[in-house]
Design a protein around this motif. Structure first.
Motif, PDB file in Angstrom:
ATOM      1  N   ARG A 156      49.616  43.272  49.919  1.00 39.01           N
ATOM      2  CA  ARG A 156      50.054  42.918  48.557  1.00 39.01           C
ATOM      3  C   ARG A 156      48.889  42.953  47.575  1.00 39.01           C
ATOM      4  N   LEU A 157      47.743  42.456  47.999  1.00 37.25           N
ATOM      5  CA  LEU A 157      46.556  42.538  47.137  1.00 37.25           C
ATOM      6  C   LEU A 157      46.155  43.986  46.900  1.00 37.25           C
ATOM      7  N   ARG A 158      46.234  44.806  47.935  1.00 40.65           N
ATOM      8  CA  ARG A 158      45.947  46.234  47.792  1.00 40.65           C
ATOM      9  C   ARG A 158      46.837  46.875  46.736  1.00 40.65           C
ATOM     10  N   ASP A 159      48.138  46.596  46.828  1.00 39.81           N
ATOM     11  CA  ASP A 159      49.067  47.191  45.872  1.00 39.81           C
ATOM     12  C   ASP A 159      48.809  46.685  44.456  1.00 39.81           C
ATOM     13  N   ARG A 160      48.436  45.421  44.354  1.00 43.85           N
ATOM     14  CA  ARG A 160      48.125  44.861  43.029  1.00 43.85           C
ATOM     15  C   ARG A 160      46.908  45.547  42.420  1.00 43.85           C
ATOM     16  N   LEU A 161      45.898  45.805  43.232  1.00 45.85           N
ATOM     17  CA  LEU A 161      44.696  46.468  42.726  1.00 45.85           C
ATOM     18  C   LEU A 161      44.997  47.901  42.303  1.00 45.85           C
ATOM     19  N   LEU A 162      45.859  48.584  43.043  1.00 46.33           N
ATOM     20  CA  LEU A 162      46.183  49.963  42.687  1.00 46.33           C
ATOM     21  C   LEU A 162      47.042  50.043  41.427  1.00 46.33           C
ATOM     22  N   ALA A 163      47.828  49.002  41.170  1.00 50.95           N
ATOM     23  CA  ALA A 163      48.756  49.044  40.039  1.00 50.95           C
ATOM     24  C   ALA A 163      48.133  48.574  38.733  1.00 50.95           C
ATOM     25  N   ASP A 164      47.205  47.621  38.806  1.00 53.46           N
ATOM     26  CA  ASP A 164      46.691  46.984  37.587  1.00 53.46           C
ATOM     27  C   ASP A 164      45.184  46.835  37.643  1.00 53.46           C
ATOM     28  N   ALA A 165      44.607  46.657  36.456  1.00 51.92           N
ATOM     29  CA  ALA A 165      43.198  46.271  36.382  1.00 51.92           C
ATOM     30  C   ALA A 165      43.035  44.881  36.989  1.00 51.92           C
ATOM     31  N   VAL A 166      41.859  44.588  37.470  1.00 49.34           N
ATOM     32  CA  VAL A 166      41.606  43.309  38.134  1.00 49.34           C
ATOM     33  C   VAL A 166      41.383  42.241  37.075  1.00 49.34           C
ATOM     34  N   ASP A 167      42.303  41.287  36.986  1.00 53.74           N
ATOM     35  CA  ASP A 167      42.106  40.170  36.066  1.00 53.74           C
ATOM     36  C   ASP A 167      41.554  38.975  36.838  1.00 53.74           C
ATOM     37  N   GLU A 168      41.340  37.887  36.137  1.00 54.04           N
ATOM     38  CA  GLU A 168      40.727  36.718  36.772  1.00 54.04           C
ATOM     39  C   GLU A 168      41.627  36.146  37.864  1.00 54.04           C
ATOM     40  N   ARG A 169      42.924  36.146  37.618  1.00 56.68           N
ATOM     41  CA  ARG A 169      43.849  35.634  38.634  1.00 56.68           C
ATOM     42  C   ARG A 169      43.796  36.501  39.888  1.00 56.68           C
ATOM     43  N   GLY A 170      43.757  37.828  39.705  1.00 61.24           N
ATOM     44  CA  GLY A 170      43.671  38.714  40.853  1.00 61.24           C
ATOM     45  C   GLY A 170      42.389  38.517  41.631  1.00 61.24           C
ATOM     46  N   ARG A 171      41.283  38.291  40.906  1.00 63.65           N
ATOM     47  CA  ARG A 171      40.015  38.055  41.603  1.00 63.65           C
ATOM     48  C   ARG A 171      40.062  36.771  42.419  1.00 63.65           C
ATOM     49  N   ARG A 172      40.689  35.745  41.873  1.00 59.88           N
ATOM     50  CA  ARG A 172      40.784  34.483  42.620  1.00 59.88           C
ATOM     51  C   ARG A 172      41.630  34.670  43.883  1.00 59.88           C
ATOM     52  N   ARG A 173      42.696  35.446  43.767  1.00 61.59           N
ATOM     53  CA  ARG A 173      43.534  35.690  44.945  1.00 61.59           C
ATOM     54  C   ARG A 173      42.756  36.455  46.011  1.00 61.59           C
ATOM     55  N   CYS A 174      41.960  37.433  45.593  1.00 58.83           N
ATOM     56  CA  CYS A 174      41.154  38.182  46.550  1.00 58.83           C
ATOM     57  C   CYS A 174      40.153  37.276  47.254  1.00 58.83           C
ATOM     58  N   VAL A 175      39.511  36.385  46.485  1.00 56.23           N
ATOM     59  CA  VAL A 175      38.510  35.486  47.072  1.00 56.23           C
ATOM     60  C   VAL A 175      39.168  34.516  48.044  1.00 56.23           C
ATOM     61  N   ARG A 176      40.337  33.973  47.669  1.00 57.03           N
ATOM     62  CA  ARG A 176      41.042  33.064  48.585  1.00 57.03           C
ATOM     63  C   ARG A 176      41.405  33.774  49.888  1.00 57.03           C
ATOM     64  N   PHE A 177      41.856  35.020  49.758  1.00 57.78           N
ATOM     65  CA  PHE A 177      42.208  35.779  50.953  1.00 57.78           C
ATOM     66  C   PHE A 177      40.988  36.016  51.832  1.00 57.78           C
ATOM     67  N   THR A 178      39.899  36.495  51.259  1.00 64.72           N
ATOM     68  CA  THR A 178      38.725  36.812  52.066  1.00 64.72           C
ATOM     69  C   THR A 178      38.161  35.568  52.734  1.00 64.72           C
ATOM     70  N   ARG A 179      38.184  34.452  52.038  1.00 72.48           N
ATOM     71  CA  ARG A 179      37.661  33.218  52.639  1.00 72.48           C
ATOM     72  C   ARG A 179      38.548  32.742  53.777  1.00 72.48           C
ATOM     73  N   ARG A 180      39.863  32.877  53.607  1.00 75.84           N
ATOM     74  CA  ARG A 180      40.768  32.448  54.683  1.00 75.84           C
ATOM     75  C   ARG A 180      40.543  33.288  55.933  1.00 75.84           C
ATOM     76  N   VAL A 181      40.391  34.605  55.767  1.00 71.30           N
ATOM     77  CA  VAL A 181      40.174  35.470  56.927  1.00 71.30           C
ATOM     78  C   VAL A 181      38.810  35.188  57.545  1.00 71.30           C
ATOM     79  N   ARG A 182      37.792  35.029  56.711  1.00 69.06           N
ATOM     80  CA  ARG A 182      36.442  34.812  57.227  1.00 69.06           C
ATOM     81  C   ARG A 182      36.330  33.502  58.002  1.00 69.06           C
ATOM     82  N   ARG A 183      37.149  32.512  57.652  1.00 65.78           N
ATOM     83  CA  ARG A 183      37.067  31.197  58.309  1.00 65.78           C
ATOM     84  C   ARG A 183      37.901  31.111  59.588  1.00 65.78           C
TER      85      ARG A 183
END
Length: 357
Positions: A227-254
């Protein structure tokens, strides 16, 4: 309405999908994944648990034969969807709507049942010979191919293995010829802006993470990555999208479970390209770092420790494929799937002569 017809129509409301990726069919695959997710259709891991098989792209002769074999293993009720590489999004919606109608069509499914009853084949049964294991015992050696039709598997890749038990003794890698030519989906266009190039590279990392997490048995995180991939392909990265990406990466990394699964799998030493050194967990962490960095608003935030846009493409795909046999020999079958997903070779980037075998 008869009981059988009612049951068919109820089953068609939430079918399980098996996606078949073909060379140069990445765009079609992404659209099919997104539409299936929007409908709440789960993705199947094998033909036996699927009811809708979606072929994304145009398979060459050998891949088409493999697709037919897998289709014979899909139980009734079932529906087949074929999407060309350049399919528009509205055509994907219409094709999946047609699949729902096919699943609920009782006469069609009776005919499909008749085909299954008379058209099964045992031509590809794995053959066994004998070989000594490390304890000196004679064990069956099974010749089992991985691919070309597997969930979360690189399009057009075949790994021919020799197994003793569930351990790979030998592995040989080959690629299937494509039906025609095309462009590598994840390579940014020459006229793309730096921001567009960064966004596409980040989406490519998320696509790879989606496959890796799917193979690792974490479907919820895999769906989030897509879903994040599709969001990045469809739209420019806004602040909300960046926060979602960071939450995802931290969850996977932990995730300690994921780290435990990937640690030690596919270890590469200092002779390997820098991007590939370490084990599968190290490579996954680099992808996670890439997603965070490549979605940052300030490109100057890139540092030497956190790789920048395009760095993963510096490793030629044929070199990645050349490393696979040595990495897979001695690995258990389940670990082998993780190793392949953690390298994520994009065969669409192979030169044409190498692509054809």
């Amino acid at each position: 309405m008869g009981l059988r017809g009612w049951l068919l129509r109820e089953a068609a409301l939430r079918p399980r999908v098996l996606l078949v990726a073909c060379p140069y069919g990445t765009g079609a695959r992404l659209l099919a994944e997104a539409e299936a997710d929007r409908r709440g259709w789960p993705v199947g891991a094998s033909a036996a648990e699927a009811s809708v098989m979606v072929v994304c792209g145009c398979p060459g002769a050998e891949l088409a034969a493999a697709v037919r074999e897998v289709w014979r293993a899909v139980p009734v009720p079932r529906a087949l969807v074929e999407l060309p590489p350049d399919v528009p999004a509205d055509r994907v919606v219409a094709a999946l709507d047609d699949a729902v109608r096919t699943l609920g069509d009782e006469p069609v499914q009776w005919r499909q049942a008749g085909v299954l009853a008379t058209g099964t084949s045992a031509d590809d049964t794995p053959m066994a010979d004998r070989g000594a294991d490390r304890d000196g015992l004679k064990l069956d050696r099974l010749h089992v191919p991985l691919g070309p039709v597997l969930a979360d598997w690189p399009a057009g890749l075949v790994v021919e293995t020799v197994l003793q038990g569930d351990v790979i003794q030998e592995a040989r890698v080959r690629t299937l010829p494509a039906d025609g030519t095309g462009d590598a989906f994840w390579t940014p266009q020459p006229d793309a802006s730096p921001a567009e190039a960064r966004r596409r590279t980040a989406a490519a990392r998320l696509d790879g993470l989606g496959r890796l997490l799917g193979v690792a048995g974490w479907p919820a995180a895999a769906a989030d990555a897509r879903r994040l991939r599709d969001r990045l392909l469809a739209d420019a990265v806004d602040e909300r999208g960046r926060r979602r990406c960071v939450r995802f990466t931290r969850r996977v990394r932990r995730s300690w479970v994921l780290r435990w699964m990937l640690r030690g799998a596919g270890e590469l030493g200092p002779d390997a390209p820098q991007r590939l050194r370490g084990d599968t967990w190290d490579r996954a962490r680099r992808w996670l770092d890439d997603v965070e960095v490549l979605t940052e608003e300030d490109v100057e935030a890139l540092s030497e420790e956190r790789s920048g846009p395009g760095d993963g493409d510096d490793v030629p795909v044929d070199r990645v494929l050349a490393l696979l046999p040595g990495l897979l020999a001695g690995a258990e079958l389940a670990v082998a799937r993780l190793i392949v997903a953690g390298l994520d070779p994009d065969l669409d980037r192979l030169p044409s002569p190498a692509r054809d075998g």
